[in-house]
Design a protein around this motif. Structure first.
Motif: not given
Length: 224
Positions: A69-78, A170-189
């Protein structure tokens, strides 16, 4: 007294030093892969796989995209903002989302790849997503954002954030998850977006306005 060093040797040493300095500069500022390799490594957050939260099996085989993947997309469930921040609630929420997506939307599985609870607990949403993330070479095709399902990792953040901010967990977990995902896939922040960047929706609410903050925090976790 030491013997004088021949001028040719001095010049050769200067050239070698200059080449080394140039290579270092290229790695740090010209070659993004080299910069990532030198950056601080992000540890894997705890992510409960589908079996752990008792997910239903997909109604048909999920499709695996043979590229990163080349990006991350953030959602909320509503969904309503629960005050139950427990792990058990995170698992119930994952089941509720899957039921909605399969029984109401008619999808083969949860549409997003991962879910983040209000208590900061992460779960795999679509089957196969965690395996792909940990190996970093492929992705599972999602159903979370029209036009981006074969290119973007989708993460649902439990709750609705039209007029309230998400909990810190939730915010702290989102930051951590996005950072890990960027690392794993080489996605720029910088390649972290909100659902409304691509589709006509209010999702992810106030989280969209915090995307610059999220990108900055992720970049810091990646070592700059």
């Amino acid at each position: 007294m030491s013997a004088p060093v021949p001028r040719r040797a001095v010049l050769r040493g200067a050239v070698l030093l200059g080449a080394a300095a140039g290579a270092t500069a290229f790695n740090q500022f010209g070659d993004d892969r080299g910069a990532r390799a030198a950056a601080t490594r992000v540890d894997q957050p705890d992510i409960a796989n589908c079996a752990t939260w008792d997910a239903r099996p997909p109604s048909s085989n999920v499709s695996v995209v043979q590229s990163k993947p080349n990006k991350i997309i953030v959602h909320h469930t509503a969904f309503p903002n629960t005050t139950d921040y427990s792990l058990a609630q995170a698992y119930r929420n994952s089941r509720d989302i899957q039921n909605l997506h399969m029984d109401t939307n008619g999808w083969l599985d949860s549409g997003q790849h991962f879910t983040n609870s209000r208590g900061g607990f992460l779960t795999e949403a679509r089957h196969g997503s965690l395996y792909a993330l940990l190996h970093g070479q492929t992705m599972v095709q999602g159903a979370h954002c029209v036009g981006q399902n074969s290119e973007a990792i989708g993460i649902e953040n439990d709750g609705i954030y039209v007029d309230v901010q998400p909990p810190k967990a939730l915010w702290d977990s989102l930051v951590w998850f996005c950072a890990f995902t960027c690392q794993q896939y080489g996605i720029p922040s910088r390649e972290i977006y909100g659902h409304k960047d691509f589709n006509n929706t209010e999702c992810p609410g106030l989280l969209h306005g915090r995307l610059p903050e999220l990108r900055t925090a992720v970049a810091a976790r990646l070592g700059g």
